[in-house]
Design a protein around this motif. Structure first.
Motif, short mmCIF file in Angstrom:
data_model
loop_
_atom_site.label_atom_id
_atom_site.label_comp_id
_atom_site.label_asym_id
_atom_site.label_seq_id
_atom_site.Cartn_x
_atom_site.Cartn_y
_atom_site.Cartn_z
N ARG A 290 0.96 -1.08 -0.02
CA ARG A 290 -0.15 0.16 0.04
C ARG A 290 0.79 1.18 -0.08
O ARG A 290 1.88 1.40 0.57
N ALA A 291 0.45 2.33 -0.72
CA ALA A 291 0.97 3.68 -0.79
C ALA A 291 0.09 4.67 -0.85
O ALA A 291 -1.03 4.46 -1.52
N GLU A 292 0.39 5.89 -0.20
CA GLU A 292 -0.48 7.05 -0.45
C GLU A 292 0.12 8.13 -1.15
O GLU A 292 1.34 8.77 -0.84
N ALA A 293 -0.06 7.92 -2.75
CA ALA A 293 0.63 8.62 -3.74
C ALA A 293 0.00 10.12 -3.64
O ALA A 293 -1.20 10.14 -3.84
N PRO A 294 0.88 11.26 -3.76
CA PRO A 294 0.25 12.36 -4.19
C PRO A 294 -0.12 12.38 -5.59
O PRO A 294 0.34 11.94 -6.34
N VAL A 295 -1.22 13.51 -6.17
CA VAL A 295 -1.65 13.55 -7.49
C VAL A 295 -1.20 14.78 -7.86
O VAL A 295 -1.32 15.59 -7.31
N SER A 296 -0.59 14.58 -9.22
CA SER A 296 -0.35 16.04 -9.92
C SER A 296 -0.80 16.08 -11.26
O SER A 296 -1.59 15.01 -11.61
N GLY A 297 -0.98 17.09 -11.55
CA GLY A 297 -1.79 17.39 -12.90
C GLY A 297 -3.16 18.05 -12.51
O GLY A 297 -3.55 18.10 -11.29
N THR A 298 -3.72 18.08 -13.72
CA THR A 298 -5.04 18.98 -13.55
C THR A 298 -6.24 17.82 -13.83
O THR A 298 -6.12 17.23 -14.87
N TRP A 299 -7.13 17.80 -13.04
CA TRP A 299 -8.27 16.78 -13.06
C TRP A 299 -9.17 17.38 -14.17
O TRP A 299 -9.46 18.39 -14.26
N PRO A 300 -9.73 16.62 -15.09
CA PRO A 300 -10.79 17.10 -16.13
C PRO A 300 -12.00 17.42 -15.28
O PRO A 300 -12.30 16.92 -14.14
N ALA A 301 -12.95 17.79 -15.93
CA ALA A 301 -14.18 18.20 -15.23
C ALA A 301 -15.02 17.07 -14.69
O ALA A 301 -15.19 16.15 -15.66
N ALA A 302 -15.38 17.17 -13.66
CA ALA A 302 -15.89 15.58 -13.20
C ALA A 302 -17.27 15.64 -13.96
O ALA A 302 -18.02 16.65 -14.18
N THR A 303 -17.96 14.55 -14.25
CA THR A 303 -18.96 14.30 -15.23
C THR A 303 -20.21 14.02 -14.19
O THR A 303 -21.18 13.76 -14.64
N ALA A 304 -20.02 13.58 -13.04
CA ALA A 304 -20.86 13.19 -11.95
C ALA A 304 -20.75 13.97 -10.62
O ALA A 304 -19.61 14.06 -10.18
N ALA A 305 -21.67 14.56 -9.98
CA ALA A 305 -21.53 14.90 -8.69
C ALA A 305 -21.64 14.19 -7.74
O ALA A 305 -21.85 13.11 -7.91
N PRO A 306 -20.73 14.35 -6.57
CA PRO A 306 -20.49 13.37 -5.55
C PRO A 306 -21.81 12.76 -5.02
O PRO A 306 -22.66 13.61 -4.94
N ARG A 307 -21.74 11.44 -4.85
CA ARG A 307 -23.06 10.85 -4.23
C ARG A 307 -23.15 11.26 -2.92
O ARG A 307 -22.15 11.04 -2.22
N ALA A 308 -24.57 11.47 -2.63
CA ALA A 308 -24.74 11.62 -1.02
C ALA A 308 -24.60 10.36 -0.29
O ALA A 308 -24.25 10.28 0.85
N ALA A 309 -25.14 9.22 -1.09
CA ALA A 309 -25.13 8.25 -0.37
C ALA A 309 -23.85 6.99 -1.28
O ALA A 309 -23.69 7.57 -2.32
#
Length: 741
Positions: A290-309
């Motif tokens: 297991r590793a906790e990797a930092p993320v670099s770069g720019t994320w594309p626009a999300a295509t779905a809103a975070p789900r509440a459930a």
């Protein structure tokens, strides 16, 4: 010697055989186990140094899944929910996070999930501080830590069932608790190990570029599985080598992952797990990292809103449909019309009446007729004996039905004849019938073997013998299912307890009705010949049906426990016969020979007796299972679904080795050449669901069909409602059902 002594002297054996499984399952529970039709969940603990500050203490929920069912990892994948654990602990004790074992990828159509099949343990560490003070029992017992757990999980196959359970466990504060050491060691062996370097993840367009360093040298060059702990970031169902790629750059593992089509998360760091394929794993070596990797770069626009459930719309709809289906039977049970219940009562009465014609019951009825003839001319004795026998039958049916209903309410998957799914019960019944056969053959008399006080009490209360013979008749009748019984018993499962027990009472009344009528109608007694030498001859003759029943029970045990179990039972029955014979001797000879025989039997039972209750090795089961090219195939719900998807009709034989009616149908109608030719013409797949040993999946399938015992025969064509045939199959009935496909 009177024949009523037979039932009196064997009552204890018969009662023990009938009650063994019920007693075992109705025993007080510790609260550490919850069983559902799909999983068995148990709260377990591991405290090798006791419960003390600084000592390692682990608790965990161990889930054993039914075949084809699974629960979920912390990231469930495209659908599902992770298992949740809520703890109630004493002051001074706290819990850590779940030490999630590495999951497996479970494809579901065009989706994929991360979860667990077979058996998994979710371990949780406990931290015991110096503030913890163990409770001491008021009775002066050892101090213990009381642990309570409220757990919820989603268990899925193609459908999903939300389940939950409450667990309690009392963990001794002193001494070692290491009974589950192997389970915790297994869970520890599949824990992801932390990597020394964090790795790196870069977002490039619609892809993630993953780089991990610090993996062991033994892993380099091998294909790894990838599990992100953050949900809804990558395309979970992507196939390695096709949709995503991986490679080794010296000691660095790299991978290119496609982003999820409906991505809802844009994390700045991603904890990820990589694991060896199961074929590359070696005992004693780490299997995941297991590793906790930092993320670099720019994320594309999300295509779905975070789900509440944490539930997708499709899964939410499936859960709602399952909840509606689960509520429907309960509502129907409360709203059964009176006319339907009366029809079920009549069916139960007729089923019990027809049960007298089944081969299970005939030997006992023959003995009852013999005893009836001995009382020729005594109308009052006939009536009292008939009432006592009826009481024994009805109360035994009520006791057996009540035990079955109580166990089902407690979560056990049981049905009619459930006691014969226990090899110990089958062995006890074989011993009982051996004693009956030896007595009828004249090897010994119960009056000489029993204490004088017991014989005197029996003589003063002859009606007790008639009552106990009714109990014996019910114990022996349980392997059989007569026409009308299946529908009535299946109907009883969904009724309130009081109405269900009325159906069992009606079954008992039907079984006892012929003897009851004979006791109150003098003309029946006049049809029997007067007492004479013929009775002695008939008594000897009746020994052979008893021995035939023993042979059948040994065969049943062979189906349950294998050839070693059947051989062990035969050896112990021979010893039992020798012991009984030795007890008929007199003087010093009796003492010496009987003592030797009893000692030899005890040694033999202690040496090989466990073979009777053993489960045959899986290889032996597979060797005896039908091959794909053979006519009959083992039943499974998945196989039925596969056949339906292929547009092929199926015929299912729900059977058991201890079910006499099942064996009759198997050797007659289901072996008929014309019937088999019709099956071939219609290209019907023939599946056999073997209920000889308890199987929750088969019990659930029977319940869905409105049945609670075997035999049950179902013809099911794609797009049509299943057709349930009668318990005693006829050639014409089966051919007519096939012609209607």
């Amino acid at each position: 010697m009177t024949f009523s002594r037979i039932s009196f002297a064997t009552f204890l054996i018969a009662t023990a055989a009938a009650c063994m499984p019920a007693a075992a399952q109705l025993a007080p529970k510790t609260g550490a186990v919850v069983t559902t039709p799909h999983v068995r969940a148990e709260l377990v603990a591991h405290a090798p140094q006791g419960v003390a500050p600084g000592a390692p203490v682990w608790v965990g929920l161990q889930i054993t899944h039914q075949p084809e069912w699974h629960t979920y990892w912390k990231n469930a994948g495209d659908s599902g929910l992770p298992t949740e654990l809520k703890w109630t602990l004493p002051a001074g004790v706290s819990t850590g996070e779940i030490a999630w074992p590495v999951p497996k990828k479970i494809p579901v159509g065009t989706l994929a999930n991360y979860g667990y099949e077979s058996t998994v343990l979710l371990p949780v560490p406990l931290e015991v501080s110096t503030l913890y003070k163990p409770d001491v029992a008021l009775t002066g017992g050892s101090p213990a830590m009381d642990i309570k757990l409220q757990a919820s999980w989603l268990v899925c196959r193609k459908e999903c069932i939300p389940e939950e359970g409450e667990f309690t466990l009392s963990l001794p504060a002193r001494g070692s608790t290491a009974l589950n050491k192997a389970a915790f060691d297994t869970a520890q062996a599949v824990q992801p190990q932390p990597l020394g370097a964090p790795g790196a993840i870069a977002v490039e367009g619609q892809q993630l570029k993953v780089r991990l360093e610090g993996l062991p040298a033994a892993v380099r060059g091998k294909t790894l599985e990838f599990f992100p702990e953050t949900p809804e970031v990558i395309r979970t169902a992507a196939v390695s080598g096709k949709d995503w790629t991986q490679a080794w750059d010296g000691a660095t593992w790299t991978a290119t992952m496609p982003l999820a089509d409906q991505r809802s998360e844009s994390p700045t760091a991603m904890p990820v797990v990589v694991a060896l394929a199961e074929a590359d794993r070696q005992a004693g070596q780490p299997v995941a990292w297991r590793a906790e990797a930092p993320v670099s770069g720019t994320w594309p626009a999300a295509t779905a809103a975070p789900r509440a459930a944490e539930v997708s719309p499709a899964l939410q709809a499936a859960l709602a449909a399952n909840a509606a289906q689960a509520a429907a039977p309960a509502a129907a049970a409360q709203a059964q019309p009176a006319g339907t219940f009366m029809v079920a009562l009549l069916g139960a009465l007729l089923g019990g009446l027809l049960l007298n014609l089944m081969p299970c019951v005939f030997p006992i009825l023959a003995i009852k007729v013999l005893g009836f003839a001995r009382q020729a001319g005594n109308a009052s004795a006939h009536r009292k004996a008939g009432l006592a026998y009826t009481g024994g039958v009805m109360l035994s049916f009520l006791a057996l039905g009540g035990a079955m209903l109580a166990l089902r309410a407690a979560g056990a998957q049981l049905g009619w004849g459930f006691q014969l799914q226990s090899p110990g019960v089958v062995a006890a019944l074989a011993a009982l019938f051996t004693l009956l056969g030896l007595n009828l053959a004249g090897v010994f008399e119960f009056g000489r073997a029993a204490p004088q006080s017991v014989c005197s009490a029996q003589a003063k209360h002859p009606l007790a013998n008639d009552f106990l013979s009714g109990v014996l008749a019910v114990v022996i009748a349980s392997p059989c299912t007569a026409p009308f019984m299946g529908a009535s018993l299946g109907f009883a499962i969904g009724l309130p307890a009081a109405q269900a027990l009325l159906l069992f009472a009606a079954l008992g009344l039907g079984l006892a009705l012929p003897y009851l009528v004979a006791g109150f109608v003098p003309a029946v007694a006049r049809l029997l010949p007067k007492p004479g030498p013929w009775m002695h001859t008939l008594r000897r003759l009746l020994a052979f049906p008893m021995f035939a029943t023993v042979a059948w029970l040994v065969w049943v045990l062979g189906q349950q426990s294998g050839i070693d179990g059947a051989g062990t039972l035969l050896a112990l029955l021979v010893c039992l016969a020798a012991v009984v014979w030795a007890l008929t001797l007199t003087g010093r000879t009796r003492v010496v020979i009987a003592t030797l025989m009893i000692a030899f039997t005890a040694v033999l039972a202690g040496t090989i007796g466990r073979n009777i209750v053993q489960v045959p090795e899986p290889t032996a089961k597979l060797a005896s299972a039908p091959n794909d090219g053979e006519r009959w195939q083992p039943w499974s719900a998945q196989r039925v679904s596969d056949m339906a998807a292929a547009g092929r009709p199926v015929f299912i034989d729900f059977t058991a080795a201890w079910c006499v009616t099942c064996q009759y149908n198997k050797k007659s109608t289901l072996a008929d050449a014309e019937v088999l030719a019709d099956f071939d013409t219609k290209q019907v797949a023939m599946l056999r669901a073997d209920w000889t040993r308890r199987d929750p999946a088969i019990t659930a399938a029977l319940t869905a069909l409105g049945r609670s015992g075997v035999p049950v025969y179902v013809l099911q064509a794609p797009g049509k409602a299943p057709v349930v045939l009668t318990e005693i199959l006829s050639k014409d009935e089966v051919r007519a059902a096939l012609a209607a496909l």
